[in-house]
Design a protein around this motif. Structure first.
Motif, PDB file in Angstrom:
ATOM      1  N   TRP A 117      -7.351  -3.121   2.723  1.00 56.78           N
ATOM      2  CA  TRP A 117      -7.401  -2.144   3.809  1.00 56.78           C
ATOM      3  C   TRP A 117      -8.831  -1.675   4.057  1.00 56.78           C
ATOM      4  O   TRP A 117      -9.627  -1.537   3.118  1.00 56.78           O
ATOM      5  CB  TRP A 117      -6.539  -0.928   3.467  1.00 56.78           C
ATOM      6  CG  TRP A 117      -5.086  -1.222   3.501  1.00 56.78           C
ATOM      7  CD1 TRP A 117      -4.331  -1.794   2.524  1.00 56.78           C
ATOM      8  CD2 TRP A 117      -4.197  -0.978   4.597  1.00 56.78           C
ATOM      9  NE1 TRP A 117      -3.027  -1.918   2.935  1.00 56.78           N
ATOM     10  CE2 TRP A 117      -2.911  -1.430   4.202  1.00 56.78           C
ATOM     11  CE3 TRP A 117      -4.356  -0.436   5.868  1.00 56.78           C
ATOM     12  CZ2 TRP A 117      -1.793  -1.344   5.043  1.00 56.78           C
ATOM     13  CZ3 TRP A 117      -3.250  -0.345   6.697  1.00 56.78           C
ATOM     14  CH2 TRP A 117      -1.986  -0.801   6.287  1.00 56.78           C
ATOM     15  N   GLY A 118      -9.115  -1.422   5.323  1.00 55.50           N
ATOM     16  CA  GLY A 118     -10.354  -0.759   5.665  1.00 55.50           C
ATOM     17  C   GLY A 118     -10.190   0.746   5.544  1.00 55.50           C
ATOM     18  O   GLY A 118      -9.108   1.253   5.243  1.00 55.50           O
ATOM     19  N   GLN A 119     -11.284   1.462   5.816  1.00 55.31           N
ATOM     20  CA  GLN A 119     -11.288   2.915   5.625  1.00 55.31           C
ATOM     21  C   GLN A 119     -10.725   3.650   6.843  1.00 55.31           C
ATOM     22  O   GLN A 119     -10.369   4.831   6.741  1.00 55.31           O
ATOM     23  CB  GLN A 119     -12.711   3.408   5.345  1.00 55.31           C
ATOM     24  CG  GLN A 119     -13.593   3.611   6.565  1.00 55.31           C
ATOM     25  CD  GLN A 119     -14.040   2.321   7.227  1.00 55.31           C
ATOM     26  OE1 GLN A 119     -13.833   1.236   6.687  1.00 55.31           O
ATOM     27  NE2 GLN A 119     -14.667   2.437   8.392  1.00 55.31           N
ATOM     28  N   GLY A 120     -10.636   2.980   7.962  1.00 56.67           N
ATOM     29  CA  GLY A 120     -10.069   3.586   9.165  1.00 56.67           C
ATOM     30  C   GLY A 120     -11.134   4.151  10.082  1.00 56.67           C
ATOM     31  O   GLY A 120     -12.238   4.508   9.655  1.00 56.67           O
ATOM     32  N   THR A 121     -10.796   4.233  11.360  1.00 56.06           N
ATOM     33  CA  THR A 121     -11.681   4.818  12.355  1.00 56.06           C
ATOM     34  C   THR A 121     -10.836   5.666  13.310  1.00 56.06           C
ATOM     35  O   THR A 121      -9.740   5.259  13.704  1.00 56.06           O
ATOM     36  CB  THR A 121     -12.470   3.726  13.109  1.00 56.06           C
ATOM     37  OG1 THR A 121     -13.403   4.327  14.003  1.00 56.06           O
ATOM     38  CG2 THR A 121     -11.551   2.793  13.898  1.00 56.06           C
TER      39      THR A 121
END
Length: 127
Positions: A117-121
């Motif tokens: 997973w990425g950290q989100g935006t």
């Protein structure tokens, strides 16, 4: 170690567009499924869509079908989420996620089936 980094979020008026990017590193890009998800505080994470890195086939949730488009640049190891005709209810933290599993179905938008997973935006759509 596989890493995903999102970018491109921001504030946009209803009816506007944004393009999110998800840059991948640390793994070969063949035979992966990369999904986009979104989450609003207090609500469960929702799957937006998914793309296959091998044949670029895509799948979208009904809530975004016809407005959002997922694409992939294998050379850049980057997945894009083009969001058009944005609505206030599209406001959320958007994250990309990846999974490498034989015969993984891109219609699988279950968050627990994705491994990285990425950290989100943050995407905010004003009315």
């Amino acid at each position: 170690e596989a890493q995903l980094v999102e970018s491109g979020g921001g504030l946009v008026q209803a009816g506007g567009s944004l393009r999110l990017s998800c840059a991948a590193s640390g793994f070969f890009f063949d035979d992966w499924a990369i999904g986009w998800f979104r989450q609003v505080p207090g609500k469960e994470r929702e799957g937006v869509g998914c793309i296959s890195s091998s044949d670029h086939s895509t799948y979208y949730a009904d809530s975004v079908k016809g407005r959002f488009t997922i694409s992939l640049d294998n050379a850049k190891k980057t997945v894009y989420l083009q969001m058009n005709s944005l609505k206030p209810e599209d406001t959320a933290v958007y994250s990309c996620a990846a999974v490498y599993r034989p015969h993984f179905s891109i219609s699988n938008l279950g968050q627990y089936d994705y491994d990285y997973w990425g950290q989100g935006t943050q995407v905010t759509v004003s009315s």
